[in-house]
Design a protein around this motif. Structure first.
Motif, PDB file in Angstrom:
ATOM      1  N   GLN A   1     -12.997 -20.447  95.833  1.00  0.00           N
ATOM      2  CA  GLN A   1     -14.367 -20.191  96.289  1.00  0.00           C
ATOM      3  C   GLN A   1     -14.409 -19.343  97.555  1.00  0.00           C
ATOM      4  OE1 GLN A   1     -16.270 -23.886  97.641  1.00  0.00           O
ATOM      5  NE2 GLN A   1     -14.238 -24.862  97.615  1.00  0.00           N
ATOM      6  N   TYR A   2     -13.245 -19.144  98.193  1.00  0.00           N
ATOM      7  CA  TYR A   2     -13.185 -18.316  99.396  1.00  0.00           C
ATOM      8  C   TYR A   2     -12.358 -17.058  99.173  1.00  0.00           C
ATOM      9  CZ  TYR A   2     -14.256 -23.002 101.165  1.00  0.00           C
ATOM     10  OH  TYR A   2     -14.806 -24.246 101.364  1.00  0.00           O
ATOM     11  N   VAL A   3     -12.096 -16.696  97.912  1.00  0.00           N
ATOM     12  CA  VAL A   3     -11.118 -15.666  97.630  1.00  0.00           C
ATOM     13  C   VAL A   3     -11.541 -14.290  98.126  1.00  0.00           C
ATOM     14  CG1 VAL A   3     -12.007 -15.096  95.324  1.00  0.00           C
ATOM     15  CG2 VAL A   3      -9.552 -14.859  95.815  1.00  0.00           C
ATOM     16  N   LEU A   4     -12.845 -14.030  98.271  1.00  0.00           N
ATOM     17  CA  LEU A   4     -13.293 -12.713  98.705  1.00  0.00           C
ATOM     18  C   LEU A   4     -13.223 -12.549 100.219  1.00  0.00           C
ATOM     19  CD1 LEU A   4     -16.378 -12.133  96.363  1.00  0.00           C
ATOM     20  CD2 LEU A   4     -14.047 -11.259  96.117  1.00  0.00           C
ATOM     21  N   ASP A   5     -13.554 -13.582 100.968  1.00  0.00           N
ATOM     22  CA  ASP A   5     -13.590 -13.467 102.433  1.00  0.00           C
ATOM     23  C   ASP A   5     -12.357 -14.085 103.086  1.00  0.00           C
ATOM     24  OD1 ASP A   5     -16.134 -12.239 102.399  1.00  0.00           O
ATOM     25  OD2 ASP A   5     -17.084 -14.196 102.131  1.00  0.00           O
ATOM     26  N   GLN A   6     -11.988 -15.285 102.692  1.00  0.00           N
ATOM     27  CA  GLN A   6     -10.793 -15.952 103.237  1.00  0.00           C
ATOM     28  C   GLN A   6      -9.709 -15.973 102.150  1.00  0.00           C
ATOM     29  OE1 GLN A   6     -13.919 -17.551 103.528  1.00  0.00           O
ATOM     30  NE2 GLN A   6     -14.235 -16.798 105.621  1.00  0.00           N
ATOM     31  N   TRP A   7      -9.184 -14.782 101.848  1.00  0.00           N
ATOM     32  CA  TRP A   7      -8.280 -14.604 100.719  1.00  0.00           C
ATOM     33  C   TRP A   7      -6.975 -15.384 100.860  1.00  0.00           C
ATOM     34  CZ3 TRP A   7      -3.813 -12.721 102.660  1.00  0.00           C
ATOM     35  CH2 TRP A   7      -3.887 -12.023 103.884  1.00  0.00           C
ATOM     36  N   TRP A   8      -6.564 -15.647 102.099  1.00  0.00           N
ATOM     37  CA  TRP A   8      -5.262 -16.279 102.322  1.00  0.00           C
ATOM     38  C   TRP A   8      -5.200 -17.719 101.802  1.00  0.00           C
ATOM     39  CZ3 TRP A   8      -8.689 -14.695 106.073  1.00  0.00           C
ATOM     40  CH2 TRP A   8      -9.391 -15.711 106.748  1.00  0.00           C
ATOM     41  N   VAL A   9      -6.344 -18.362 101.651  1.00  0.00           N
ATOM     42  CA  VAL A   9      -6.349 -19.757 101.213  1.00  0.00           C
ATOM     43  C   VAL A   9      -5.778 -19.882  99.804  1.00  0.00           C
ATOM     44  CG1 VAL A   9      -7.781 -21.790 100.830  1.00  0.00           C
ATOM     45  CG2 VAL A   9      -8.329 -20.221 102.700  1.00  0.00           C
ATOM     46  N   ALA A  10      -6.136 -18.951  98.921  1.00  0.00           N
ATOM     47  CA  ALA A  10      -5.612 -18.979  97.551  1.00  0.00           C
ATOM     48  C   ALA A  10      -4.381 -18.094  97.391  1.00  0.00           C
ATOM     49  CB  ALA A  10      -6.694 -18.525  96.577  1.00  0.00           C
ATOM     50  N   ALA A  11      -4.275 -17.026  98.209  1.00  0.00           N
ATOM     51  CA  ALA A  11      -3.172 -16.080  98.034  1.00  0.00           C
ATOM     52  C   ALA A  11      -1.823 -16.690  98.389  1.00  0.00           C
ATOM     53  CB  ALA A  11      -3.417 -14.826  98.876  1.00  0.00           C
ATOM     54  N   ALA A  12      -1.762 -17.513  99.423  1.00  0.00           N
ATOM     55  CA  ALA A  12      -0.480 -18.075  99.861  1.00  0.00           C
ATOM     56  C   ALA A  12       0.138 -18.990  98.804  1.00  0.00           C
ATOM     57  CB  ALA A  12      -0.656 -18.804 101.194  1.00  0.00           C
ATOM     58  N   PRO A  13      -0.570 -19.983  98.289  1.00  0.00           N
ATOM     59  CA  PRO A  13       0.044 -20.805  97.224  1.00  0.00           C
ATOM     60  C   PRO A  13       0.282 -20.022  95.944  1.00  0.00           C
ATOM     61  CG  PRO A  13      -2.244 -21.424  97.546  1.00  0.00           C
ATOM     62  CD  PRO A  13      -1.890 -20.519  98.670  1.00  0.00           C
ATOM     63  N   GLY A  14      -0.584 -19.053  95.636  1.00  0.00           N
ATOM     64  CA  GLY A  14      -0.347 -18.226  94.453  1.00  0.00           C
ATOM     65  C   GLY A  14       0.932 -17.419  94.574  1.00  0.00           C
ATOM     66  N   ALA A  15       1.183 -16.870  95.768  1.00  0.00           N
ATOM     67  CA  ALA A  15       2.425 -16.125  95.984  1.00  0.00           C
ATOM     68  C   ALA A  15       3.639 -17.044  95.901  1.00  0.00           C
ATOM     69  CB  ALA A  15       2.372 -15.428  97.343  1.00  0.00           C
ATOM     70  N   ALA A  16       3.514 -18.280  96.378  1.00  0.00           N
ATOM     71  CA  ALA A  16       4.623 -19.232  96.301  1.00  0.00           C
ATOM     72  C   ALA A  16       4.954 -19.552  94.839  1.00  0.00           C
ATOM     73  CB  ALA A  16       4.279 -20.503  97.070  1.00  0.00           C
ATOM     74  N   ILE A  17       3.936 -19.772  94.021  1.00  0.00           N
ATOM     75  CA  ILE A  17       4.157 -20.041  92.598  1.00  0.00           C
ATOM     76  C   ILE A  17       4.853 -18.859  91.942  1.00  0.00           C
ATOM     77  CG2 ILE A  17       3.001 -20.427  90.390  1.00  0.00           C
ATOM     78  CD1 ILE A  17       0.811 -21.922  91.953  1.00  0.00           C
ATOM     79  N   CYS A  18       4.385 -17.649  92.245  1.00  0.00           N
ATOM     80  CA  CYS A  18       4.965 -16.437  91.657  1.00  0.00           C
ATOM     81  C   CYS A  18       6.423 -16.269  92.074  1.00  0.00           C
ATOM     82  CB  CYS A  18       4.134 -15.227  92.079  1.00  0.00           C
ATOM     83  SG  CYS A  18       4.733 -13.645  91.443  1.00  0.00           S
ATOM     84  N   LEU A  19       6.717 -16.473  93.357  1.00  0.00           N
ATOM     85  CA  LEU A  19       8.074 -16.268  93.860  1.00  0.00           C
ATOM     86  C   LEU A  19       9.055 -17.275  93.259  1.00  0.00           C
ATOM     87  CD1 LEU A  19       9.954 -14.772  95.820  1.00  0.00           C
ATOM     88  CD2 LEU A  19       9.306 -16.440  97.572  1.00  0.00           C
ATOM     89  N   VAL A  20       8.660 -18.547  93.231  1.00  0.00           N
ATOM     90  CA  VAL A  20       9.562 -19.566  92.689  1.00  0.00           C
ATOM     91  C   VAL A  20       9.758 -19.374  91.185  1.00  0.00           C
ATOM     92  CG1 VAL A  20       9.823 -22.036  92.292  1.00  0.00           C
ATOM     93  CG2 VAL A  20       9.033 -21.219  94.504  1.00  0.00           C
ATOM     94  N   SER A  21       8.706 -19.009  90.466  1.00  0.00           N
ATOM     95  CA  SER A  21       8.847 -18.744  89.033  1.00  0.00           C
ATOM     96  C   SER A  21       9.791 -17.567  88.793  1.00  0.00           C
ATOM     97  CB  SER A  21       7.474 -18.451  88.419  1.00  0.00           C
ATOM     98  OG  SER A  21       6.600 -19.555  88.564  1.00  0.00           O
ATOM     99  N   LEU A  22       9.663 -16.521  89.609  1.00  0.00           N
ATOM    100  CA  LEU A  22      10.568 -15.380  89.496  1.00  0.00           C
ATOM    101  C   LEU A  22      12.014 -15.799  89.768  1.00  0.00           C
ATOM    102  CD1 LEU A  22      11.091 -12.319  89.240  1.00  0.00           C
ATOM    103  CD2 LEU A  22      10.599 -12.131  91.691  1.00  0.00           C
ATOM    104  N   GLY A  23      12.218 -16.642  90.775  1.00  0.00           N
ATOM    105  CA  GLY A  23      13.566 -17.099  91.095  1.00  0.00           C
ATOM    106  C   GLY A  23      14.214 -17.839  89.947  1.00  0.00           C
TER     107      GLY A  23
END
Length: 316
Positions: A271-293
């Motif tokens: 619900q904050y993805v447009l203005d406070q993007w870091w709230v969803a981006a940080a856990p999303g990046a963690a999921i992506c990185l660990v899945s890639l690993g």
């Protein structure tokens, strides 16, 4: 004369010569030599080493999270630290409850690792047992077990996991059980295929003539030979397990608030993805990185453990 001596590098160290001996003197030496050859094939792949580093970092972070997390993953301050952007005080910012996102990610890695390990420990033995029994027994036993396997494979994993969680109720324990129940069929298929190729082997015929029971043949001789292929498939499936667990958390059916589960954190930040993007981006990046690993690690293990897949120089 060894290859090192031929190329002028001098004799091998005693431990390496013991590992690379063409005539092992014991079963333990032979097993150690096979493991050393597999590691050498694995270490020649930079992508596989990168995947191993990511997975090792996940393990280290999960073990040390209570000591390296700068803040509490549960407690926040709605008055002064709500939705702060990344800064020196909060490297990944804060969420809508004023909680430090980095601290929640570090503690959330423990939940992710817990889910992955529990699903692997539950699903892999089930699939290995079903596949080896079906392949060895044949006949109506094979038909019955494979039709049950096909029934589970007919549904997408996430959809089937949603159905089981809806029946069992939300929660991390029920999510693990649901994912495990939906994850074993591919392992059964692989184990059955490996068993069918081994049924006519001379050494198994010799063991059978020596008086070994069918149960002993399957448990002591067939299953260990099928294990490497199953381990590779489990490692490759880790990314799918993580995504399924994150999907259940995103839908509110996995770990429940205020647990710092990565999928639930993404759902909280949408619900904050447009203005406070870091709230969803940080856990999303963690999921992506660990899945890639895990994907990179699985590819490396496949090439190292399966000589048919190994490239030039992959064997000893």
């Amino acid at each position: 004369m060894s290859g090192d001596a031929i190329h002028g590098r001098g004799p091998l160290p005693r431990w390496r010569a013991w590992l690379e001996s063409a005539r092992p003197a014991s079963r333990r030496q032979a097993a150690a030599g096979r493991a050393w050859a597999a590691w050498q094939a694995f270490a020649r792949q930079p992508a596989a080493l990168a995947g191993l580093a990511i997975v090792a970092a996940l393990l280290g972070v999960a073990l040390l999270a209570p000591w390296i997390a700068p803040y509490s993953p549960i407690d926040g301050d709605l008055g002064t630290t709500r939705l702060l952007p990344p800064s020196a005080a909060h490297w990944l910012g804060t969420d809508d409850q004023g909680r430090d996102i980095l601290s929640r990610l570090l503690h959330g890695s423990r939940i992710t690792l817990q889910v992955v390990l529990l699903v692997a420990l539950l699903a892999a033995p089930i699939g290995l047992l079903v596949g080896t029994v079906a392949g060895w027994a044949g006949g109506w036993v094979d038909t019955l077990l494979m039709r049950v396997t096909d029934l589970f494979l007919a549904f997408p994993r996430l959809v089937l996991a949603l159905a089981f969680v809806a029946a069992l109720g939300p929660g991390i324990t029920n999510a693990v059980l649901a994912i495990a129940i939906t994850s074993w069929p591919p392992y059964a298929r692989i184990a059955r295929a490996e068993t069918l190729t081994l049924r006519g082997a001379d050494f198994l015929a010799a063991v059978r003539l020596a008086g070994a029971s069918p149960a002993r043949l399957v448990l002591r001789h067939v299953m260990p030979l099928c294990l490497p292929s199953v381990i590779v498939r489990v490692t490759l499936d880790m990314a799918g397990i993580i995504l399924t667990a994150a999907g259940l958390g995103f839908l509110g059916l996995g770990a429940q608030p205020p647990m710092p589960e990565w999928g639930a954190m993404v759902a909280n930040g949408r619900q904050y993805v447009l203005d406070q993007w870091w709230v969803a981006a940080a856990p999303g990046a963690a999921i992506c990185l660990v899945s890639l690993g895990f994907n990179l690690l699985g590819d490396g293990l496949r090439d190292a453990l399966d000589p048919k897949q190994a490239g030039p120089g992959g064997g000893r």
